[in-house]
Scaffold this motif. Sequence first.
Motif, PDB file in Angstrom:
ATOM      1  N   GLN A 179       0.831  -1.201   0.000  1.00  0.00           N
ATOM      2  CA  GLN A 179       0.000   0.000   0.000  1.00  0.00           C
ATOM      3  C   GLN A 179       0.866   1.252   0.000  1.00  0.00           C
ATOM      4  N   HIS A 180       1.950   1.248   0.760  1.00  0.00           N
ATOM      5  CA  HIS A 180       2.824   2.415   0.818  1.00  0.00           C
ATOM      6  C   HIS A 180       3.437   2.699  -0.561  1.00  0.00           C
ATOM      7  N   ARG A 181       3.872   1.646  -1.242  1.00  0.00           N
ATOM      8  CA  ARG A 181       4.419   1.831  -2.601  1.00  0.00           C
ATOM      9  C   ARG A 181       3.356   2.354  -3.562  1.00  0.00           C
ATOM     10  N   HIS A 182       2.146   1.824  -3.459  1.00  0.00           N
ATOM     11  CA  HIS A 182       1.052   2.300  -4.315  1.00  0.00           C
ATOM     12  C   HIS A 182       0.780   3.777  -4.047  1.00  0.00           C
ATOM     13  N   PHE A 183       0.764   4.161  -2.791  1.00  0.00           N
ATOM     14  CA  PHE A 183       0.479   5.544  -2.432  1.00  0.00           C
ATOM     15  C   PHE A 183       1.568   6.483  -2.964  1.00  0.00           C
ATOM     16  N   LYS A 184       2.832   6.055  -2.869  1.00  0.00           N
ATOM     17  CA  LYS A 184       3.916   6.896  -3.359  1.00  0.00           C
ATOM     18  C   LYS A 184       3.866   7.058  -4.879  1.00  0.00           C
ATOM     19  N   LYS A 185       3.456   6.015  -5.599  1.00  0.00           N
ATOM     20  CA  LYS A 185       3.401   6.082  -7.065  1.00  0.00           C
ATOM     21  C   LYS A 185       2.170   6.814  -7.568  1.00  0.00           C
ATOM     22  N   ARG A 186       1.018   6.462  -7.052  1.00  0.00           N
ATOM     23  CA  ARG A 186      -0.242   6.957  -7.614  1.00  0.00           C
ATOM     24  C   ARG A 186      -1.024   7.867  -6.684  1.00  0.00           C
ATOM     25  N   GLY A 187      -0.733   7.821  -5.409  1.00  0.00           N
ATOM     26  CA  GLY A 187      -1.546   8.565  -4.444  1.00  0.00           C
ATOM     27  C   GLY A 187      -2.852   7.819  -4.208  1.00  0.00           C
ATOM     28  N   GLY A 188      -3.423   7.992  -3.083  1.00  0.00           N
ATOM     29  CA  GLY A 188      -4.686   7.320  -2.783  1.00  0.00           C
ATOM     30  C   GLY A 188      -4.477   5.897  -2.292  1.00  0.00           C
ATOM     31  N   LYS A 189      -5.612   5.244  -2.076  1.00  0.00           N
ATOM     32  CA  LYS A 189      -5.596   3.906  -1.498  1.00  0.00           C
ATOM     33  C   LYS A 189      -5.811   2.839  -2.563  1.00  0.00           C
ATOM     34  N   SER A 190      -5.213   1.696  -2.313  1.00  0.00           N
ATOM     35  CA  SER A 190      -5.459   0.520  -3.147  1.00  0.00           C
ATOM     36  C   SER A 190      -6.257  -0.480  -2.311  1.00  0.00           C
ATOM     37  N   ILE A 191      -6.552  -1.601  -2.903  1.00  0.00           N
ATOM     38  CA  ILE A 191      -7.270  -2.655  -2.180  1.00  0.00           C
ATOM     39  C   ILE A 191      -6.461  -3.142  -0.974  1.00  0.00           C
ATOM     40  N   PHE A 192      -5.131  -3.012  -1.042  1.00  0.00           N
ATOM     41  CA  PHE A 192      -4.288  -3.474   0.054  1.00  0.00           C
ATOM     42  C   PHE A 192      -4.458  -2.618   1.311  1.00  0.00           C
TER      43      PHE A 192
END
Length: 142
Positions: free
Chosen positions: A53-66
């Motif tokens: 989730q932290h990597r997703h947030f740094k790349k795209r911003g916002g929340k993922s399913i994780f």
Amino acid sequence: MVGFVMMVGGMALGIRIGHDLDYIEHPVHAHVVIGLIVVCTIIVFQPIMGIIQHRHFKKRGGKSIFAYLHRWIGRGAIVLGMINSGLGFQLAKTNAVVPARWYIWSYVLLGVFVFIWCGLVLYDGFKIRGARESSTSLERDV
């Protein structure tokens, strides 16, 4: 980190006591199974989902399913841990004399923690809902 170290130390102590008292032999008690599942979930899955989730947030911003999996699996582990404390006292009754005041004190303390935890979960939910509603009303005004 202190809580993590205490959790791992508690599991190690529980495994040692369980081995000494033959709780790990057949039949395996519910307290042992739930404890191992909860601790292994927190040790293995929670950090992995948090990192993803932290990597997703740094790349795209916002929340993922994780983010949601991390949140709800953590909440489920907390609830199972609370239930497991009662199962631990039931298991302790079979081999040791535990004074009634320790049962009462433990359940009162657990009740206080459950009340605080549920309050924080509800507060977090209402805070998120309020932020969504205010951003939606701002979009309508523009």
